[in-house]
Motif scaffolding. Structure first.
Motif, mmCIF file in Angstrom:
data_model
loop_
_atom_site.group_PDB
_atom_site.id
_atom_site.type_symbol
_atom_site.label_atom_id
_atom_site.label_comp_id
_atom_site.label_asym_id
_atom_site.label_seq_id
_atom_site.Cartn_x
_atom_site.Cartn_y
_atom_site.Cartn_z
ATOM 1 N N ALA A 56 -39.399 24.524 36.041
ATOM 2 C CA ALA A 56 -39.186 25.038 34.831
ATOM 3 C C ALA A 56 -37.769 24.784 34.625
ATOM 4 N N CYS A 57 -37.861 23.456 33.870
ATOM 5 C CA CYS A 57 -36.488 23.423 33.371
ATOM 6 C C CYS A 57 -35.688 24.151 33.034
ATOM 7 N N PRO A 58 -34.504 24.259 33.441
ATOM 8 C CA PRO A 58 -33.055 25.539 32.982
ATOM 9 C C PRO A 58 -33.272 25.796 31.342
ATOM 10 N N HIS A 59 -33.769 25.064 30.583
ATOM 11 C CA HIS A 59 -33.817 24.528 29.157
ATOM 12 C C HIS A 59 -34.111 25.390 28.687
ATOM 13 N N ARG A 60 -35.969 25.156 28.230
ATOM 14 C CA ARG A 60 -36.614 25.684 27.839
ATOM 15 C C ARG A 60 -37.931 26.448 28.729
ATOM 16 N N PHE A 61 -37.858 25.867 29.775
ATOM 17 C CA PHE A 61 -38.646 26.161 31.006
ATOM 18 C C PHE A 61 -39.870 25.194 30.652
ATOM 19 N N ALA A 62 -39.437 23.992 29.941
ATOM 20 C CA ALA A 62 -40.887 23.270 29.802
ATOM 21 C C ALA A 62 -40.945 22.498 30.927
ATOM 22 N N PRO A 103 -39.350 16.342 29.993
ATOM 23 C CA PRO A 103 -40.274 15.885 29.267
ATOM 24 C C PRO A 103 -39.557 15.937 27.592
ATOM 25 N N TYR A 104 -38.887 17.026 27.648
ATOM 26 C CA TYR A 104 -38.850 18.156 26.192
ATOM 27 C C TYR A 104 -38.071 17.915 25.828
ATOM 28 N N HIS A 105 -36.763 17.656 25.898
ATOM 29 C CA HIS A 105 -35.403 17.009 26.021
ATOM 30 C C HIS A 105 -34.279 16.504 26.480
ATOM 31 N N GLY A 106 -35.176 15.704 27.346
ATOM 32 C CA GLY A 106 -34.510 14.433 28.960
ATOM 33 C C GLY A 106 -33.113 15.008 29.879
ATOM 34 N N TRP A 107 -33.072 16.182 29.182
ATOM 35 C CA TRP A 107 -32.551 16.516 30.888
ATOM 36 C C TRP A 107 -32.465 16.212 32.145
ATOM 37 N N ARG A 108 -31.766 15.648 32.871
ATOM 38 C CA ARG A 108 -32.343 14.494 33.638
ATOM 39 C C ARG A 108 -31.427 15.749 35.213
HETATM 40 S S1 FES Z 1 -36.948 22.371 27.749
HETATM 41 FE FE1 FES Z 1 -36.272 20.577 29.252
HETATM 42 S S2 FES Z 1 -35.081 19.616 28.629
HETATM 43 FE FE2 FES Z 1 -35.651 21.289 26.746
#
Ligand code: FES
Ligand SMILES: [Fe+2]
Length: 347
Positions: free
Chosen positions: A50-56, A72-77
């Motif tokens: 779960a991405c720490p940004h918005r859990f994608a 895959p959502y906003h490209g955080w790596r």
């Molecule tokens: S939810 Fe992963 S980069 Fe936005």
């Protein structure tokens, strides 16, 4: 009872190594999802899925050429330690996620928390055993149903068709079980029914089937030692050891990962050992498949044994619930310790 993600402090097998290539893979343990991927050096790594940004789900992303996993959502790596970077707002702090330890053994990837010592890795094989192969089987049932199924052999004549005895011999089974502080120990002896596949292991008609096992809870796993003896008592040359790990995925599914070993007590036959070890793994695969086909039938069995008319073969079941709660789920860890009788349900 809700499974708790805390169980990952124990090493769990989660995926055959060969199933992890360039694409990230999602695995679930006790209701929590993890993403596995290989970094630039091909080393396996694991993060929360779960991405720490918005859990994608990061498992839907890709591994960049620099070995970092890209959302895959906003490209955080994220690197294999979970250190995160935001390409659109590079100065943003606290973009990290949780990473986990991944160990590659017996052709599988094993997951645990970072601070779990390697010394906690479950013991397998040893004592002249040769590794014959591993496989995974999905059980469409909760962990407690899968565990109870593998905690008695009374179902052998009805659910299985090869290993062990048949219905006319159900009343001659010899059985012993010991409920100990951190495990249960069980043994069965009964006439082996005729089965073609077992001839590969030198089993003959009229032989006695022996199944001795130990069930432990760090993680939930059974080590089954199966051997055969002639009616005179003389042991047949091959002894199999199946290590079965019960990994809860969701509240309704359990993944069994089985690691099969074989040893040979007759030196002259040892050149056959690696071929026979693979045959033993195939035999184990058939047996576990029989259980997996039956298990949806009893998937709704309640967690509590209350109201069930348990028989002598069920002796380990109630005790194992307590061991699973204390050792695996660490329930009541903050409560005052309850002294456990060495043999809680009698000798
Ligand atoms: S939810 Fe992963 S980069 Fe936005
Ligand atoms: Fe079974």
């Amino acid at each position: 009872m809700e499974p708790t993600p805390d169980v990952i402090r124990h090493f769990h097998p989660v995926l055959p190594s060969r199933s992890l290539g360039k694409q990230p893979v999602r695995v679930e343990v006790a209701g929590r999802a993890y993403v596995l991927f290989r970094d630039a050096a091909d080393r396996p790594a694991a993060l929360l899925d779960a991405c720490p940004h918005r859990f994608a789900p990061l498992s839907k992303g890709r591994v960049r050429p620099d070995g970092r996993l890209e959302c895959p959502y906003h490209g955080w790596r994220f690197d294999s330690e979970g250190r995160g970077a935001n390409p659109a707002q590079p100065e943003l702090r606290h973009c990290d996620t949780r990473s986990f330890q991944v160990v590659e053994r017996y052709g599988y990837l094993w997951l645990a928390e970072r601070d779990t010592p390697l010394s906690a890795f479950p013991d397998m094989g040893g004592d002249g055993y040769v590794f014959g192969g591993a496989f995974s089987t999905l059980f469409e049932a909760p962990l407690h149903v899968a565990l109870d199924n593998f905690s008695e052999d009374e179902h052998t004549p009805y659910v299985h068709t090869r290993l062990g005895w048949d219905d006319p011999h159900a009343h001659v089974v010899e059985f012993e079980a010991r409920n100990l502080e951190d495990r249960t120990e069980v043994s069965y002896r009964a006439p082996q029914r005729p089965a073609a596949l077992m001839k590969v292991l030198g089993v003959r008609n009229g032989d006695i089937f022996h199944n001795n096992w130990v069930m432990r809870f760090d993680p939930v796993r059974g080590q089954y030692t199966v051997s055969w003896a002639a009616p005179t008592g003389e042991l047949r040359p091959f002894i199999t050891q199946a290590n079965i790990f019960f990994v809860p995925e969701t509240a309704r599914t359990t993944r069994l990962h089985s690691f099969s070993f074989l040893k040979c007590t007759v030196p002259a036959m040892r050149p056959l050992l690696s071929v026979a070890a693979r045959a033993a793994a195939a035999l184990t695969w058939w047996e576990v498949r029989d259980d997996s086909r039956f298990i949806p039938t009893v998937a709704d069995t309640p967690y509590s044994h209350k109201g069930m008319r348990l028989d002598r073969f069920d002796k380990p079941l109630v005790h194992q619930r307590r061991l699973m709660e204390r050792i695996y789920y660490r329930m009541g860890a903050d409560a005052a310790p309850v002294p456990l009788a060495r043999e809680a349900a009698g000798g």
